[in-house]
Design an enzyme around this catalytic site. Structure first.
Site, PDB file in Angstrom:
ATOM      1  N   TRP A 160       0.832  -1.211   0.000  1.00 36.30           N
ATOM      2  CA  TRP A 160       0.000   0.000   0.000  1.00 36.30           C
ATOM      3  C   TRP A 160       0.862   1.256   0.000  1.00 36.30           C
ATOM      4  O   TRP A 160       0.396   2.336  -0.296  1.00 36.30           O
ATOM      5  CB  TRP A 160      -0.960   0.008   1.198  1.00 36.30           C
ATOM      6  CG  TRP A 160      -0.315   0.298   2.537  1.00 36.30           C
ATOM      7  CD1 TRP A 160       0.819  -0.265   3.052  1.00 36.30           C
ATOM      8  CD2 TRP A 160      -0.765   1.234   3.524  1.00 36.30           C
ATOM      9  NE1 TRP A 160       1.093   0.239   4.299  1.00 36.30           N
ATOM     10  CE2 TRP A 160       0.140   1.161   4.622  1.00 36.30           C
ATOM     11  CE3 TRP A 160      -1.841   2.101   3.609  1.00 36.30           C
ATOM     12  CZ2 TRP A 160      -0.012   1.943   5.773  1.00 36.30           C
ATOM     13  CZ3 TRP A 160      -1.986   2.874   4.761  1.00 36.30           C
ATOM     14  CH2 TRP A 160      -1.077   2.802   5.817  1.00 36.30           C
ATOM     15  N   ASP A 161       2.137   1.093   0.311  1.00 35.10           N
ATOM     16  CA  ASP A 161       3.099   2.189   0.273  1.00 35.10           C
ATOM     17  C   ASP A 161       2.948   2.959  -1.047  1.00 35.10           C
ATOM     18  O   ASP A 161       3.044   4.181  -1.094  1.00 35.10           O
ATOM     19  CB  ASP A 161       4.548   1.660   0.296  1.00 35.10           C
ATOM     20  CG  ASP A 161       4.863   0.758   1.469  1.00 35.10           C
ATOM     21  OD1 ASP A 161       3.980   0.004   1.887  1.00 35.10           O
ATOM     22  OD2 ASP A 161       6.010   0.791   1.947  1.00 35.10           O
TER      23      ASP A 161
ATOM     24  N   GLN B 133       2.561   2.713  13.793  1.00 37.83           N
ATOM     25  CA  GLN B 133       2.596   3.801  12.811  1.00 37.83           C
ATOM     26  C   GLN B 133       1.238   4.471  12.754  1.00 37.83           C
ATOM     27  O   GLN B 133       0.257   3.927  13.250  1.00 37.83           O
ATOM     28  CB  GLN B 133       2.971   3.242  11.448  1.00 37.83           C
ATOM     29  CG  GLN B 133       1.967   2.267  10.867  1.00 37.83           C
ATOM     30  CD  GLN B 133       2.570   1.408   9.769  1.00 37.83           C
ATOM     31  OE1 GLN B 133       3.162   0.375  10.062  1.00 37.83           O
ATOM     32  NE2 GLN B 133       2.425   1.820   8.538  1.00 37.83           N
TER      33      GLN B 133
ATOM     34  N   GLU C 231       0.637  -2.525  12.843  1.00 38.37           N
ATOM     35  CA  GLU C 231       0.801  -3.979  12.805  1.00 38.37           C
ATOM     36  C   GLU C 231       1.179  -4.598  14.143  1.00 38.37           C
ATOM     37  O   GLU C 231       1.397  -5.806  14.228  1.00 38.37           O
ATOM     38  CB  GLU C 231       1.848  -4.345  11.736  1.00 38.37           C
ATOM     39  CG  GLU C 231       1.355  -4.022  10.331  1.00 38.37           C
ATOM     40  CD  GLU C 231       2.426  -4.154   9.256  1.00 38.37           C
ATOM     41  OE1 GLU C 231       3.608  -4.275   9.619  1.00 38.37           O
ATOM     42  OE2 GLU C 231       2.071  -4.127   8.073  1.00 38.37           O
TER      43      GLU C 231
END
Ligand code: BGC
Length: 745
Positions: free
Chosen positions: A328-329, A578, A469
C-alpha cells in the site's frame, strides 16, 4: 538547483549503506552504488524481473553484475581494499543523474594509481549503462583492465548466509567488439540478455574469456607513469521473454557505442533536466530542507515504472528489502507525487493493479469472498506474495508467523482510494472507463462479502490488521472499517454516475451490477460498525482502550528505546507502530472537523513509536494543519533525511520510497495546504516559520501549474493548459493559461 552529495569515507561495512544512497536507475534498471573496483554481492535489478523464491513466493532477481572493473598494473591487482587509500571521493550529482568516483590507491610496487569514473544508468535508453573511467598509473609498464559480466550474483534469502541464485546461464558469446551473456530465471519466466563492450581510443591488445563466473573482455596496454588513460564501458541489459534478445542487446550496444560517451551524456542530462523542470522544488530560506527533499525525489524518480508490468516497490530498484514487493506504500504514500507531477506514471501504476484484477478476484475467491481482494504484497503476477512464515534461525527450527498477508485487508480499499484520487486530480475519465471503475466496483464487492452482520452492532469486520501492525487479529479496526465504508460509497456513487454515462454504464453492465446490489452496498456502508469514541478519541479497534497504556517521546523513533518488557509485549499495550487513526483522518479529512483531528492527533502521537517509516508523513501533514509546526517540521526533516542519515538502520536494503513520497506530500498537502474540493483547487498554506518562499510545479487536470507561496500570498501561474478555479481563505479566483494570479492568504 545544483545539488551534489559527497561521501569521502570507505569502509567495507558501510559499502552496502552507500550502495543504496548512490544507486542509479531509470525505472527499468537499477545499479547500486558499490564501487566498481571491488567485488560485490549486488548485481543489477531489473524492474519486473522476478523469480520463484522459497518463503517469499516471488522476489526481484539479483541479475548479473555489469558495472565491475578490475585493474592490474604490472601484474599487481589494484583495488580499494588491496592498498592504502590516498584519496576516496564519491559524488552523487542528482541534477544530472550521475555518480562520480575519484580514488588514489597506493601500489605495492611503489607510487599510486589514480582512478576517476563517471557512471550513468541512461535515462532515455533504458537498457543502457555507461561507465567512463580514467586511469593514471604512478608507474610505467603494463596496464590490464578486465571488464566482466559477472554471473555469480545471488539473492540473500531469509538470512545473508542463505543465498538463492535466481538464474541459470544459457550462453556466453565472445564477439569481436563485445561479450554477451544470456540468463534465464530458474522458473523460466524471464530471460536476461547482457551485452558489454570496453572501449578505448588508445593502442591496446584485447582478448576475452569465459569461466564459471561470467564472461569478460581484457584490454592490455603499455602505459607511462603520470599519464591518463581513458576507457568507456558500455553495457546493455535486455530482459523480455523474446527470441531476439542477443540481437537486440548487441544492436542497442552498438548504437550506443556509435553515439559515443559525450552524446549519450548529453541525452542523459537532458532527460534529467526535463524531469527536474517539473519536479524541482525551491525552498527559499531553508537549503537543508530543499536538499533533503530533492534527494528523496531523485530516488523516487529513478524508480518510476516504465510501463504497467510492475509498479513502484517498497524499496525500489535499490535493493532487495521486502523482496521487490508492492505494498500500500505505493498507492497511499508514493502515488500522489506521481499523480501531480508525472500523471502518466501514476496511471501506469494503477494499470498494474488493473492488470492484476483477475489475480485479485482469484485471491478473494480462495479466501471465501466476492469481488477482488488485492494481496497485501504483490510481485509480477499479482498473487499474494506475503510470506506466511519465515525461519528465524539458520536451521529453520524457529519460525516467525506473519499474519499481514492473511489479515491486512485495508489495502483493497487503499487502491480504490488511489483510483479516485487520481481521477479527481487528473480528470482522466478515459482511465476510469478502461480501468478505474472496474477496480472500484470489484473492491466494493469484496467489502460487501467481507462484512458480517451482528445484532446490535451492524456490519462488522473481524480479524484484521490495520496499518498499526503491533495488533493482530483485531476486530473492527477504525482505519479498515472507515476505508471499507468509503470504498462501498464510492462504488455506489460511480454506479449512479454510470446511469448518465454510457461508457461507464457499460462497465457496470459487464460486471452484472444491479441496483439491488448497490442498495446493499449503501446499507452496509450506513450501518458499518465504527469503534467507540472516548473524549473525542476514536478507539483504534475494539478493545484497544482496555490495553496497557504506555507513552513515548514523540521526537524519538522506533522500538529500540523501549524497555524489554514493553517491547516483548507490545501487542498488549496501546503503543502503535505507525499512523493509523491519524492516517485515516488524513486520507478522509473531509469526514472530520479540525477539533476531532486535533484530539486524535494529541492522543495517538505519544503512543506511536514510528517503527515504520510510513508513520511520520501522516503525522507531519496533520500537524501542519493543526499548526503544530515544530513537530511537522521535525518529521519533514527526518523523512527527507531518512536514508541519508540511515535513521532506521536498514538503508542498505533499499531506499524508503513511501517516505520519499511522504516528504513530498508533507510539502504539498501539509505546508502548501493543497486539496481539491468540488472541482476547485484549494490552497491553505502554513509554511514552517523559517521558510521565506516555496516554489513548485504540478499538473492539475491537464494544466501545468507553477505555484509560489510566500508570507501572506500565493502566486499561481498556468504554464500550459486552459483554466481552473482556485480557492484560498480569501475566496475563489479563476486562473487562465498564461496568466499569473496573486492571492492574499
Ligand atoms: C509497514 C507497512 C509497510 C511495509 C512496507 C511495514 O513495516 O508496517 O505499513 O507497508 O513495512 O514498507
Amino acid at each position: 538547483m545544483k545539488y551534489r552529495f559527497n561521501f569521502g569515507r570507505y569502509s567495507p561495512e558501510d559499502e552496502a549503506f552507500y550502495g543504496t544512497l548512490l544507486t542509479l536507475g531509470n525505472g527499468y534498471l537499477g545499479i547500486r552504488g558499490e564501487i566498481e573496483l571491488e567485488p560485490s554481492l549486488y548485481g543489477t535489478t531489473i524492474a519486473g524481473v522476478y523469480d520463484y523464491a522459497p518463503y517469499f513466493y516471488r522476489e526481484i532477481v539479483n541479475a548479473p553484475r555489469v558495472i565491475g572493473i578490475q585493474i592490474f598494473l604490472n601484474g599487481e591487482p589494484v583495488g580499494i581494499g588491496t592498498g592504502g587509500l590516498r584519496k576516496y571521493e564519491r559524488e552523487l550529482d542528482i541534477e544530472d543523474g550521475i555518480l562520480r568516483t575519484d580514488v588514489e590507491v597506493e601500489l605495492q610496487q611503489g607510487g599510486v594509481l589514480g582512478y576517476e569514473s563517471l557512471r550513468m544508468v541512461h535515462g532515455r535508453r533504458k537498457s543502457l549503462v555507461v561507465l567512463r573511467f580514467k586511469v593514471k598509473p604512478g608507474r610505467s609498464g603494463t596496464l590490464t583492465v578486465i571488464s566482466p559480466i559477472k554471473t555469480d550474483t545471488m539473492n540473500p534469502l531469509y538470512r545473508e548466509e542463505v543465498m538463492a541464485k535466481h538464474y541459470r546461464v544459457r550462453k556466453y558469446s565472445i564477439l569481436e567488439d563485445a561479450v554477451y551473456a544470456e540468463a534465464e530465471t530458474i522458473d523460466g519466466r524471464y530471460r536476461i540478455g547482457i551485452a558489454s563492450s570496453l572501449v578505448t581510443g588508445l593502442e591496446h591488445e584485447r582478448f576475452a574469456f569465459k569461466n564459471t563466473d561470467g564472461v569478460a573482455e581484457v584490454l592490455t596496454l603499455d602505459v607511462e607513469a603520470g599519464k591518463e588513460y581513458e576507457f568507456v564501458k558500455y553495457a546493455v541489459v535486455e530482459s523480455v521473454p523474446a527470441e531476439d534478445l542477443e540481437e537486440r542487446a548487441l544492436r542497442n550496444l552498438r548504437e550506443a557505442k556509435t553515439a559515443g560517451f559525450e552524446a549519450l551524456y548529453r541525452e542523459h542530462r537532458d532527460y534529467w533536466k526535463e524531469l527536474w523542470e517539473v519536479a524541482g522544488v525551491r525552498i527559499e530560506g531553508d537549503e537543508e530542507a530543499e536538499k533533503g527533499l530533492l534527494f528523496s525525489l531523485f530516488h523516487l524518480m529513478q524508480c518510476m515504472p516504465i510501463d504497467s508490468r510492475i509498479s513502484l516497490t517498497a524499496r525500489g530498484i535499490h535493493g532487495f528489502g521486502y523482496r521487490g514487493h508492492v505494498f500500500w506504500d505505493t498507492e497511499i504514500y508514493a502515488l500522489p507525487f506521481f499523480m501531480a507531477v508525472f500523471p502518466e506514471k501514476a496511471r501506469e501504476m494503477l494499470i498494474y493493479r488493473y492488470n492484476n484484477l483477475d489475480a485479485a478476484r482469484e485471491n478473494a475467491r480462495a479466501n471465501g469472498y466476492n469481488g477482488a481482494q488485492f494481496p497485501w504484497e504483490s510481485a509480477d503476477d499479482g498473487r499474494e506474495a506475503t510470506p506466511s512464515a519465515i525461519p528465524v534461525d539458520i536451521r529453520g527450527e524457529k519460525i516467525m508467523r506473519i499474519y499481514t498477508g492473511e489479515e491486512e485487508h485495508h489495502i483493497t480499499a487503499d487502491i480504490a482510494y488511489a483510483v479516485e484520487l487520481y481521477h479527481k486530480f487528473t480528470g482522466d475519465s478515459e482511465f476510469m472507463s478502461r480501468y478505474g471503475l472496474e477496480i472500484i466496483f470489484e473492491t466494493a464487492r469484496f467489502w460487501a462479502s467481507r462484512v458480517k452482520y451482528e445484532e446490535g452492532k451492524g456490519y462488522v469486520i473481524k480479524r484484521v490488521i490495520g496499518p498499526d501492525e503491533y495488533h493482530e487479529h483485531v476486530n473492527n479496526s477504525f482505519f479498515t472499517n472507515l476505508m471499507a465504508r468509503y470504498n462501498l460509497l464510492l462504488a455506489a456513487r460511480y454506479f449512479e454516475l454510470s446511469r448518465e454515462n454510457e461508457e461507464w454504464g457499460h462497465i457496470a453492465a459487464k460486471l452484472g451490477i444491479t441496483g439491488e446490489e448497490v442498495e446493499k452496498w449503501k446499507e452496509i456502508a450506513e450501518s458499518i460498525y465504527i469503534p467507540r469514541q472516548e473524549n473525542g478519541v476514536w478507539e483504534e479497534f475494539e478493545g484497544y482502550f482496555e490495553l496497557l497504556d504506555y507513552t513515548v517521546d514523540p521526537y524519538g523513533l522506533g522500538e529500540e528505546r523501549l524497555p524489554p518488557e514493553i517491547r516483548e509485549n507490545i501487542g498488549k499495550t496501546r503503543l502503535v507502530k505507525q499512523a493509523d487513526v491519524v492516517a485515516l483522518q488524513y486520507l478522509l479529512k473531509e469526514q472530520f472537523n479540525m477539533e476531532d483531528i486535533r484530539k486524535n492527533f494529541d492522543y495517538y502521537l505519544p503512543r506511536t513509536t514510528h517503527a515504520s517509516s510510513l508513520s511520520m508523513p501522516a503525522y507531519a501533514i496533520t500537524a501542519s494543519w493543526l499548526g503544530y509546526m515544530d513537530i511537522a517540521y521535525d518529521y519533514f526533516m527526518k523523512c527527507a533525511y531518512i536514508d541519508l542519515h540511515n535513521l532506521y538502520g536498514n538503508t542498505r536494503d533499499g531506499f524508503h520510497l513511501a517516505t520519499a513520497g511522504g516528504v513530498w506530500q508533507i510539502l504539498f498537502r501539509g505546508f502548501c495546504g493543497v486539496d481539491i474540493k468540488d472541482d476547485t483547487l484549494e490552497i491553505r498554506p502554513n509554511l514552517p516559520p523559517e521558510w521565506k518562499e516555496v516554489e513548485l510545479r504540478f499538473r492539475f487536470r491537464g494544466n501545468l501549474v507553477d505555484l509560489k507561496i510566500g508570507k501572506g500570498r500565493v502566486v499561481v501561474r498556468v504554464i500550459e493548459g486552459e483554466r481552473f478555479k482556485i480557492r484560498t481563505s480569501n475566496g475563489v479566483a479563476e486562473v487562465k493559461s498564461g496568466e499569473t494570479v496573486v492571492l492574499e492568504v
